[in-house]
Motif scaffolding. Structure first.
Motif, PDB file in Angstrom:
ATOM      1  N   VAL A   1       0.832  -1.199   0.000  1.00  0.00           N
ATOM      2  CA  VAL A   1       0.000   0.000   0.000  1.00  0.00           C
ATOM      3  C   VAL A   1       0.870   1.254   0.000  1.00  0.00           C
ATOM      4  CG1 VAL A   1      -1.695   1.319   1.337  1.00  0.00           C
ATOM      5  CG2 VAL A   1      -1.949  -1.158   1.095  1.00  0.00           C
ATOM      6  N   HIS A   2       1.948   1.221   0.779  1.00  0.00           N
ATOM      7  CA  HIS A   2       2.857   2.376   0.797  1.00  0.00           C
ATOM      8  C   HIS A   2       3.489   2.578  -0.566  1.00  0.00           C
ATOM      9  CE1 HIS A   2       5.613   5.359   2.395  1.00  0.00           C
ATOM     10  NE2 HIS A   2       6.640   4.690   1.829  1.00  0.00           N
ATOM     11  N   GLU A   3       3.823   1.480  -1.240  1.00  0.00           N
ATOM     12  CA  GLU A   3       4.409   1.567  -2.569  1.00  0.00           C
ATOM     13  C   GLU A   3       3.417   2.115  -3.580  1.00  0.00           C
ATOM     14  OE1 GLU A   3       6.066  -1.515  -6.005  1.00  0.00           O
ATOM     15  OE2 GLU A   3       6.005  -2.139  -3.903  1.00  0.00           O
ATOM     16  N   LEU A   4       2.133   1.724  -3.456  1.00  0.00           N
ATOM     17  CA  LEU A   4       1.123   2.154  -4.417  1.00  0.00           C
ATOM     18  C   LEU A   4       0.676   3.589  -4.192  1.00  0.00           C
ATOM     19  CD1 LEU A   4      -1.154  -1.039  -4.520  1.00  0.00           C
ATOM     20  CD2 LEU A   4       0.441  -0.276  -6.288  1.00  0.00           C
ATOM     21  N   THR A   5       0.593   4.028  -2.936  1.00  0.00           N
ATOM     22  CA  THR A   5      -0.045   5.314  -2.627  1.00  0.00           C
ATOM     23  C   THR A   5       0.870   6.299  -1.911  1.00  0.00           C
ATOM     24  OG1 THR A   5      -0.867   4.509  -0.492  1.00  0.00           O
ATOM     25  CG2 THR A   5      -2.256   4.117  -2.424  1.00  0.00           C
ATOM     26  N   GLY A   6       2.107   5.905  -1.635  1.00  0.00           N
ATOM     27  CA  GLY A   6       2.971   6.760  -0.814  1.00  0.00           C
ATOM     28  C   GLY A   6       3.218   8.122  -1.401  1.00  0.00           C
ATOM     29  N   GLU A   7       3.318   8.208  -2.690  1.00  0.00           N
ATOM     30  CA  GLU A   7       3.625   9.488  -3.336  1.00  0.00           C
ATOM     31  C   GLU A   7       2.380  10.219  -3.831  1.00  0.00           C
ATOM     32  OE1 GLU A   7       6.405   8.724  -6.407  1.00  0.00           O
ATOM     33  OE2 GLU A   7       7.992   8.006  -5.048  1.00  0.00           O
ATOM     34  N   LEU A   8       1.190   9.654  -3.566  1.00  0.00           N
ATOM     35  CA  LEU A   8      -0.052  10.289  -4.027  1.00  0.00           C
ATOM     36  C   LEU A   8      -0.645  11.139  -2.914  1.00  0.00           C
ATOM     37  CD1 LEU A   8      -1.642   7.202  -5.842  1.00  0.00           C
ATOM     38  CD2 LEU A   8      -0.280   9.058  -6.850  1.00  0.00           C
ATOM     39  N   THR A   9      -1.225  12.269  -3.279  1.00  0.00           N
ATOM     40  CA  THR A   9      -1.808  13.178  -2.289  1.00  0.00           C
ATOM     41  C   THR A   9      -3.335  13.158  -2.309  1.00  0.00           C
ATOM     42  OG1 THR A   9      -1.679  14.993  -3.896  1.00  0.00           O
ATOM     43  CG2 THR A   9       0.187  14.709  -2.367  1.00  0.00           C
ATOM     44  N   SER A  10      -3.940  12.797  -3.403  1.00  0.00           N
ATOM     45  CA  SER A  10      -5.398  12.796  -3.533  1.00  0.00           C
ATOM     46  C   SER A  10      -5.962  11.437  -3.141  1.00  0.00           C
ATOM     47  CB  SER A  10      -5.795  13.137  -4.971  1.00  0.00           C
ATOM     48  OG  SER A  10      -7.161  12.883  -5.193  1.00  0.00           O
ATOM     49  N   ASP A  11      -7.035  11.448  -2.376  1.00  0.00           N
ATOM     50  CA  ASP A  11      -7.689  10.192  -1.995  1.00  0.00           C
ATOM     51  C   ASP A  11      -8.228   9.458  -3.216  1.00  0.00           C
ATOM     52  OD1 ASP A  11      -7.108  10.618   0.629  1.00  0.00           O
ATOM     53  OD2 ASP A  11      -9.115  11.299   1.208  1.00  0.00           O
ATOM     54  N   LYS A  12      -8.736  10.193  -4.189  1.00  0.00           N
ATOM     55  CA  LYS A  12      -9.239   9.553  -5.400  1.00  0.00           C
ATOM     56  C   LYS A  12      -8.125   8.796  -6.116  1.00  0.00           C
ATOM     57  CE  LYS A  12     -13.170  12.552  -6.538  1.00  0.00           C
ATOM     58  NZ  LYS A  12     -13.759  13.481  -7.555  1.00  0.00           N
ATOM     59  N   GLU A  13      -6.938   9.418  -6.186  1.00  0.00           N
ATOM     60  CA  GLU A  13      -5.812   8.767  -6.845  1.00  0.00           C
ATOM     61  C   GLU A  13      -5.397   7.510  -6.089  1.00  0.00           C
ATOM     62  OE1 GLU A  13      -2.872  11.799  -7.020  1.00  0.00           O
ATOM     63  OE2 GLU A  13      -3.696  12.741  -8.828  1.00  0.00           O
ATOM     64  N   LYS A  14      -5.451   7.557  -4.764  1.00  0.00           N
ATOM     65  CA  LYS A  14      -5.088   6.388  -3.966  1.00  0.00           C
ATOM     66  C   LYS A  14      -6.068   5.244  -4.210  1.00  0.00           C
ATOM     67  CE  LYS A  14      -2.934   9.061  -0.227  1.00  0.00           C
ATOM     68  NZ  LYS A  14      -2.974   9.388   1.227  1.00  0.00           N
ATOM     69  N   VAL A  15      -7.356   5.567  -4.254  1.00  0.00           N
ATOM     70  CA  VAL A  15      -8.363   4.532  -4.512  1.00  0.00           C
ATOM     71  C   VAL A  15      -8.140   3.902  -5.881  1.00  0.00           C
ATOM     72  CG1 VAL A  15     -10.819   4.098  -4.850  1.00  0.00           C
ATOM     73  CG2 VAL A  15     -10.076   5.579  -2.988  1.00  0.00           C
ATOM     74  N   GLN A  16      -7.889   4.732  -6.886  1.00  0.00           N
ATOM     75  CA  GLN A  16      -7.681   4.209  -8.237  1.00  0.00           C
ATOM     76  C   GLN A  16      -6.416   3.360  -8.315  1.00  0.00           C
ATOM     77  OE1 GLN A  16      -9.863   4.344 -10.699  1.00  0.00           O
ATOM     78  NE2 GLN A  16     -11.223   5.501  -9.323  1.00  0.00           N
ATOM     79  N   ALA A  17      -5.405   3.716  -7.564  1.00  0.00           N
ATOM     80  CA  ALA A  17      -4.171   2.931  -7.565  1.00  0.00           C
ATOM     81  C   ALA A  17      -4.415   1.545  -6.980  1.00  0.00           C
ATOM     82  CB  ALA A  17      -3.089   3.664  -6.776  1.00  0.00           C
ATOM     83  N   ILE A  18      -5.208   1.472  -5.926  1.00  0.00           N
ATOM     84  CA  ILE A  18      -5.517   0.167  -5.323  1.00  0.00           C
ATOM     85  C   ILE A  18      -6.386  -0.652  -6.259  1.00  0.00           C
ATOM     86  CG2 ILE A  18      -6.728  -0.937  -3.398  1.00  0.00           C
ATOM     87  CD1 ILE A  18      -5.804   1.403  -1.640  1.00  0.00           C
TER      88      ILE A  18
END
Length: 654
Positions: free
Chosen positions: A360-377
């Motif tokens: 999860v840290h690898e997928l979302t660590g550099e993202l700031t937007s919650d939407k971007e984090k959801v899409q990455a997962i």
């Protein structure tokens, strides 16, 4: 010793058997065996195959039945089934104790209560056939006790009794205030709805292949392409599994004791396009109501919980008909979460599933937007080789998520929803699981969707930009086409229904059942008001029309009854006398006597013999049979009437 003819015994035995079959799921098998033995012994003794049972035998059988009943009641702890079994056993044991007509009337009265029991559990359209059949058999049993007459005469009497009551019953159903049942028997059997109060990876797997009917959703407009029917929301992750949040749990506890909900969440509002739909919910013994998100209702005793699901406080054994309005264009509602709720929605065990946390840290660590984090997962699930299967094997221990994401990569909806929800929490996004039904089978002709147990599904909601947004990671793996007319979850589970004559008959039965529920079972006070529109003159007109029909039926049946007052054997004897003195005897009028008005049939037979009439032998034969029918007791009337008719036929041929 039997105090009446076997007709009463046969009729009451039929009533008992039908009622037992209709309630076979609600009585204890030990009690059923005792009841069956009692009925069998009664039949054997009535047909003189065995001797009548002694008092000692009856006492032993009764004590055995009561012992089995008490043991079953403590073992199963089901109050409703206990009382039903007690009534069933009491009716069967009463068959063994006929001594006088009073016992017969008591038995018929007990059977009257027994026939009402299946009406608590059955709501299909064919129950009207059961009601009519039971009414006929019950009154036939009462009639057979006091009237020793032919079956044809029995049915004529039954028709004369019930024909006038039919219009009155219909007008009472339409006009009398609909207050609902003042008592219900709770359905204490195990609930099977596909929805569990505690969600674990195995909870849906155990029943996902069952075709048990859950609900029918009837739309008054286009059926939505995306059909996620939410029923329960799991906000707290515990070692036992996912459970409801504190707010929903508190509201459900309140509804257990009260008929209202304090501080109920405000229902969504909208001024755009709406779609009306009705949920016909089967008897499930659960408070879960499958509804589309952003639905509103003014239905009484239906409550809107904090997690945007509807519930009620009526878990009884009854089919429910509920009306909702769907707001398809409704945008996600912005909300504010309580501090404790945020803690629950972000909770996970940081000491377990280390590989997942690193992922999860690898997928979302550099993202700031919650939407971007959801899409990455979500992208991780769609780009890796995950498999949808109902038999992924067991996932146990604190590293369950690591095993799922990196080793097996196989599971069903609960596995994928659980994995995504925990990954969202690891990324700092509040998340929860939603349990309900997805897709359903479309009936295009009647414009409704059928939901069954195998349509049970789980998906994810993430709190993004101050609003709850739905995501379904399983759809990325199973590649569902939600707009199809098939049950997409069932198809993914390998469940398919072949079209044959039985499925077409089932479709016809279901269509009839739908209309039966709409027009009869759902005829409540609101429907009644809509029909009459508060018009007193219309109500009076219906009542007056019903009573006019009532009096016409009474008048017609009374005339028919008056025509049948003369005994059939007397009618035949009068015809014989008329035949003798009519033109058939004109060939030899001197030998035929002229009867006077005061002459009896016996006197006329003597006169025929004195005149040596050719009709003498045939008429004397008729008179001897007539004398037995009219004056003697304990005679087989059907056989005697047959002989009398044969004698009359021979007389006509002379």
């Amino acid at each position: 010793m039997l105090v009446t003819n076997n007709k009463s015994l046969i009729i009451m035995g039929c009533i008992f058997t039908i009622c037992a079959l209709m309630t076979i799921e609600h009585f204890f098998w030990g009690v059923a065996c005792v009841s069956l033995l009692a009925i069998l012994l009664r039949v054997l003794s009535a047909t003189h195959i065995i001797r009548p049972l002694k008092r000692l035998h009856l006492t032993c059988l009764s004590v055995t039945g009561l012992t089995i009943l008490i043991y079953s009641a403590f073992y199963y702890r089901n109050i409703a089934d206990t009382f039903i079994s007690l009534l069933l056993m009491g009716c069967s044991l009463k068959f063994l104790e006929y001594a006088n007509k009073r016992d017969l009337y008591v038995q018929c009265t007990a059977l009257l209560f027994l026939t009402a029991v299946p009406l608590i559990f059955h709501y299909e359209f064919y129950v009207i056939i059961y009601i009519v059949l039971m009414i006929i058999l019950l009154f036939w049993s009462f009639i057979s006790i006091t009237h020793k007459q032919s079956n044809r005469s029995d049915f004529k009497l039954i028709i004369r009794l019930f024909a006038p009551a039919l219009p009155v019953a219909i007008v009472m159903f339409l006009v009398l205030p609909r207050t609902g049942a003042f008592w219900v028997i709770p359905n204490t059997s195990q609930a099977h709805s596909g929805i569990s109060p505690v969600l674990t990876p195995g909870s849906i797997d155990r029943i996902s292949k069952s075709d048990k009917l859950i609900a029918r959703v009837m739309f008054h407009g286009p059926i939505p392409a995306s059909r996620y029917f939410r029923a329960i929301v799991y906000e707290k992750s515990t070692p036992m599994g996912w459970v409801e949040g504190d707010a929903d749990s508190a509201q459900r506890r309140q509804l257990l004791w009260y008929k209202y909900l304090v501080n109920q969440k405000r229902q969504p509002t909208g001024n755009g396009q709406t779609t009306e739909y009705d949920v016909i919910l089967e008897s499930l013994n659960t408070p879960y109501i499958p509804t589309l998100r952003y639905s509103i209702t003014n239905q009484k005793r239906v409550f809107y919980l904090n997690s945007d699901v509807y519930t009620n406080n009526n878990n009884s054994a009854s089919r429910q008909y509920l009306h909702f309005t769907y707001l398809p264009d409704k945008a996600p509602i912005r909300e504010r979460l309580e501090k404790q709720q945020i803690v629950d929605l972000l909770h996970y065990n940081p000491g377990s599933n280390k590989k997942t946390q690193e992922l999860v840290h690898e997928l979302t660590g550099e993202l700031t937007s919650d939407k971007e984090k959801v899409q990455a997962i979500l992208r991780y699930f769609s780009t890796n080789k995950f498999i949808y299967t109902l038999e992924p094997g067991s996932y146990k221990g604190s590293t369950m998520l690591d095993d799922f994401l990196f080793t097996k990569r196989a599971g069903f909806c609960v596995h994928y929803a659980h994995a995504m929800a925990v990954m969202l929490r690891m990324a700092g996004i509040p998340s929860r699981l939603v349990g309900g039904y997805m897709g359903g089978e479309i009936n295009a002709d009647e414009n409704y969707v059928t939901l069954k147990e195998y349509d049970a599904h789980a998906w994810v909601e993430a709190f993004v930009d101050d609003a709850w947004v739905e995501y379904d990671p399983t759809a990325l793996i199973a590649e569902w086409d939600a707009s199809s007319g098939e049950s997409v979850v069932a198809r993914a589970n390998g469940i398919s229904e072949e079209k044959n004559i039985w499925t077409y008959l089932a479709d016809i039965k279901e269509s009839i059942d739908i209309h039966w529920t709409k027009m009869i079972l759902n005829f409540d006070s609101d429907t009644q008001k809509g029909m009459f529109k508060d018009s007193l003159m219309l109500v009076l007109g219906v009542v007056i029309m019903a009573f006019i029909i009532y009096f016409l039926i009474v008048l017609f049946t009374s005339k028919a009854a008056n025509r049948d007052i003369i005994a059939p054997e007397l009618v035949l004897m009068r015809k014989a006398v008329a035949l003798i003195i009519s033109g058939n005897s004109a060939k030899n009028p001197a030998n035929e006597p002229e009867p006077e008005i005061w002459h009896t049939f016996g006197e006329f037979a003597r006169m025929l013999a004195e005149h040596r009439s050719k009709y003498s032998e045939a008429f004397n034969s008729m008179y001897s049979i007539y004398f037995k029918l009219h004056y003697q007791q304990n005679i087989d009337r059907n056989t005697a009437m047959k002989e009398l008719k044969e004698s009359f036929t021979r007389l006509k041929k002379i």
